[in-house]
Design an enzyme around this catalytic site. Structure first.
Site, PDB file in Angstrom:
ATOM      1  N   GLU A   1       0.814  -1.218   0.000  1.00 45.14           N
ATOM      2  CA  GLU A   1       0.000   0.000   0.000  1.00 45.14           C
ATOM      3  C   GLU A   1       0.845   1.263   0.000  1.00 45.14           C
ATOM      4  O   GLU A   1       0.756   2.087   0.932  1.00 45.14           O
ATOM      5  CB  GLU A   1      -0.939   0.009   1.212  1.00 45.14           C
ATOM      6  CG  GLU A   1      -1.858  -1.183   1.286  1.00 45.14           C
ATOM      7  CD  GLU A   1      -2.927  -1.052   2.387  1.00 45.14           C
ATOM      8  OE1 GLU A   1      -2.796  -0.169   3.233  1.00 45.14           O
ATOM      9  OE2 GLU A   1      -3.890  -1.838   2.358  1.00 45.14           O
TER      10      GLU A   1
ATOM     11  N   GLU B   1      -4.803  -8.861   1.084  1.00 41.89           N
ATOM     12  CA  GLU B   1      -5.422  -8.492   2.359  1.00 41.89           C
ATOM     13  C   GLU B   1      -6.904  -8.280   2.136  1.00 41.89           C
ATOM     14  O   GLU B   1      -7.316  -7.680   1.143  1.00 41.89           O
ATOM     15  CB  GLU B   1      -4.869  -7.170   2.940  1.00 41.89           C
ATOM     16  CG  GLU B   1      -3.526  -7.248   3.572  1.00 41.89           C
ATOM     17  CD  GLU B   1      -3.068  -5.900   4.155  1.00 41.89           C
ATOM     18  OE1 GLU B   1      -3.926  -5.117   4.609  1.00 41.89           O
ATOM     19  OE2 GLU B   1      -1.854  -5.659   4.137  1.00 41.89           O
TER      20      GLU B   1
HETATM   21  C1  GAL Z   1      -4.255  -2.161   5.797  1.00 42.68           C
HETATM   22  C2  GAL Z   1      -2.767  -2.233   6.125  1.00 42.68           C
HETATM   23  C3  GAL Z   1      -2.469  -3.085   7.299  1.00 42.68           C
HETATM   24  C4  GAL Z   1      -3.507  -3.065   8.386  1.00 42.68           C
HETATM   25  C5  GAL Z   1      -4.902  -3.098   7.811  1.00 42.68           C
HETATM   26  C6  GAL Z   1      -6.004  -3.074   8.824  1.00 42.68           C
HETATM   27  O1  GAL Z   1      -4.543  -1.047   5.041  1.00 42.68           O
HETATM   28  O2  GAL Z   1      -2.034  -2.753   5.044  1.00 42.68           O
HETATM   29  O3  GAL Z   1      -1.198  -2.723   7.749  1.00 42.68           O
HETATM   30  O4  GAL Z   1      -3.304  -2.030   9.276  1.00 42.68           O
HETATM   31  O5  GAL Z   1      -5.065  -2.064   6.903  1.00 42.68           O
HETATM   32  O6  GAL Z   1      -6.214  -1.813   9.388  1.00 42.68           O
END
Ligand code: GAL
Length: 462
Positions: A168, A367
């Protein structure tokens, strides 16, 4: 048991984490400081309940038992990140041997359990000394990152074939240079675009270094949070607003990473407003020749936008938000425990876009996950009954399955996250894990979703 949604052979089932969020040992094992350590030391009040990164989920000491748990719940792949300030304290110079031992141990332990490691090189964690030099605004820091990446390929490339340059990369831009939720808390769009651009140059330089190592079967990519921009309506003004939001927040990284060039429209907008970043000779070619082999897709929620209701202040600082307003769709489905919209079809829309406009690049959901506050309230018989998480995963998987049926090149699904972890300014407010973590004792307990995902992985579907 009948399997209605069956996934392709060798589908990746697993989860993702990052160094700062799980390792702890922030001041141990020879690690240098990163911006999170520094920010917490200077402004601990900005973190939920004043919880900082020193200990997080203590993976540094507990990786063996945690990897055993991963195996128990059917992981065949797992993504973690290497902490730059642990491997090379200060960001350049000497390698920290304790860090090499630690990461080698983690890799060996994963391989011993038949879990393929995916390594990410940067997850929001700039070494503090390099931030003092200007962080990503400074091309010298870009060079330091390329050397760090090169060292990682040299040190760990014999055992690891899946590599990612950034997680990200737009988030440090938004957080650190536009909206004040990451250090260095600057609000300045011109500097933000420079940071974004230099990050992509750093990515391309890391890819270039990777190619020199000729790692057998090795592939390298980037992990992007692709948030589809849905217009409120088909009214041309709403459509335009959503296209511009898409240019700023998705295509600004997706196009250079996969196609090797920036969208002309984005360049035109920045030019018109005098916000083009400084570039160097050779950059264009560097980007064009070092595109990603694979794309990780992080998806949590959609972005809904509408045409601007009020003209932006023409004398105020230029911001991407000059072109659109956020739109709250009535009747949207919410994760009320976190305040985010849930829109499962987003996964499908992203995948179809990759297929149609980005050469169907190999990708995976790197993710996806559901943050929930105070999950103890759902404990029954000693176990968190996180049926909401199971439903969340299941419904996203259905759309991913549909995309695959239609020829999308999706290779896996990773949940954020394996266990509850430290989520930056939110610290441990929202819990995301298959395993809960008791912050006093560091005890891990499987939630209901952990058993559910094991069955999904065993059956390669559900
Ligand atoms: C994403 C990030 C993670 C984690 C997740 C949940 O955007 O890559 O590091 O924090 O959000 O909040």
């Amino acid at each position: 048991m009948t399997i209605t949604y069956s996934f392709p052979k060798d589908f990746w089932w697993g989860s993702a984490t990052s160094a700062t969020q799980i390792e702890g040992a922030a001041n141990a094992g020879g690690k240098g400081k990163n911006i999170w350590d520094h920010w917490y030391e200077t402004e601990s009040n900005r973190f939920f309940e004043n919880v900082g990164p020193e200990t997080t989920s203590d993976f540094y000491h507990r990786y063996k038992e945690d990897i055993r748990r991963m195996k128990e719940i059917g992981h065949n792949t797992y993504r973690f990140s290497i902490s730059w300030s642990r491997l090379i304290p200060g960001g350049r110079g000497e390698i920290n041997p304790e860090a090499v031992t630690f990461y080698n141990n983690v890799i060996d332990e994963l391989l011993a359990h038949d879990i393929e490691p995916f390594i990410n090189l940067f997850h929001f964690d700039m070494p503090f000394e390099l931030q003092e030099e200007g962080g990503w605004e400074n091309r010298e820091v870009v060079e330091a990152y390329a050397r760090f990446a090169d060292e990682c390929f040299r040190l760990f490339g014999d055992c690891v074939t899946k590599w990612f340059t950034f997680n990200e990369p737009i988030v440090p831009v938004e957080g650190g240079y536009l909206y004040d939720f990451h250090y260095p808390n600057i609000v300045d769009a011109k500097r933000a675009f420079q940071v974004a651009y230099n990050t992509m140059i750093a990515h391309a330089k890391a890819v270039e270094a990777f190619r020199r190592h000729h790692i057998p079967d090795g592939i390298i990519g980037i992990i992007l949070n692709l948030t589809p921009s849905y217009p409120r309506s088909n009214n041309p003004a709403d459509l335009r607003a959503s296209q511009i939001a898409d240019l700023f927040f998705n295509r600004s990284f997706l196009d250079p990473a996969v196609l090797g060039e920036y969208p002309q429209e984005l360049i035109d907008i920045l030019k018109e407003h005098g916000h083009l970043p400084t570039v160097e000779k050779g950059d264009k070619k560097l980007l064009k020749t070092n595109t990603a082999d694979i794309l990780g897709v992080n998806y949590y929620q959609p972005r809904r936008v509408k045409a601007k209701e009020n003209m932006p202040n023409p004398y105020g600082p230029f911001m991407p938000d000059w072109f659109f307003d956020m739109y709250e769709m009535p009747g949207r489905k919410m994760n009320k425990y976190r305040g985010w919209e849930i829109y499962e079809k987003g996964v499908y829309d992203i995948m179809i876009n990759l297929k149609e406009n980005y050469g169907n690049i190999p990708s995976f959901i790197s993710e996806n996950g559901m943050g929930v506050q105070n999950e103890e309230r759902f404990i029954e018989n000693g176990e968190i009954q996180d049926d909401y998480r199971i439903e969340f995963i299941r419904e996203h998987l259905k759309w991913l399955h549909q995309a695959i049926e239609e020829g999308c090149n999706a290779k896996g699904y990773h949940l954020w996250s394996f266990m509850d972890n430290w989520s930056w300014m939110n610290a441990y407010k929202n819990r995301y894990g298959f395993f809960s973590v008791n912050l006093e004792t560091q005890e891990r307990t499987a939630k209901k979703s952990a058993y559910w995902i094991k069955a999904v992985s065993d059956n390669n579907g559900f």
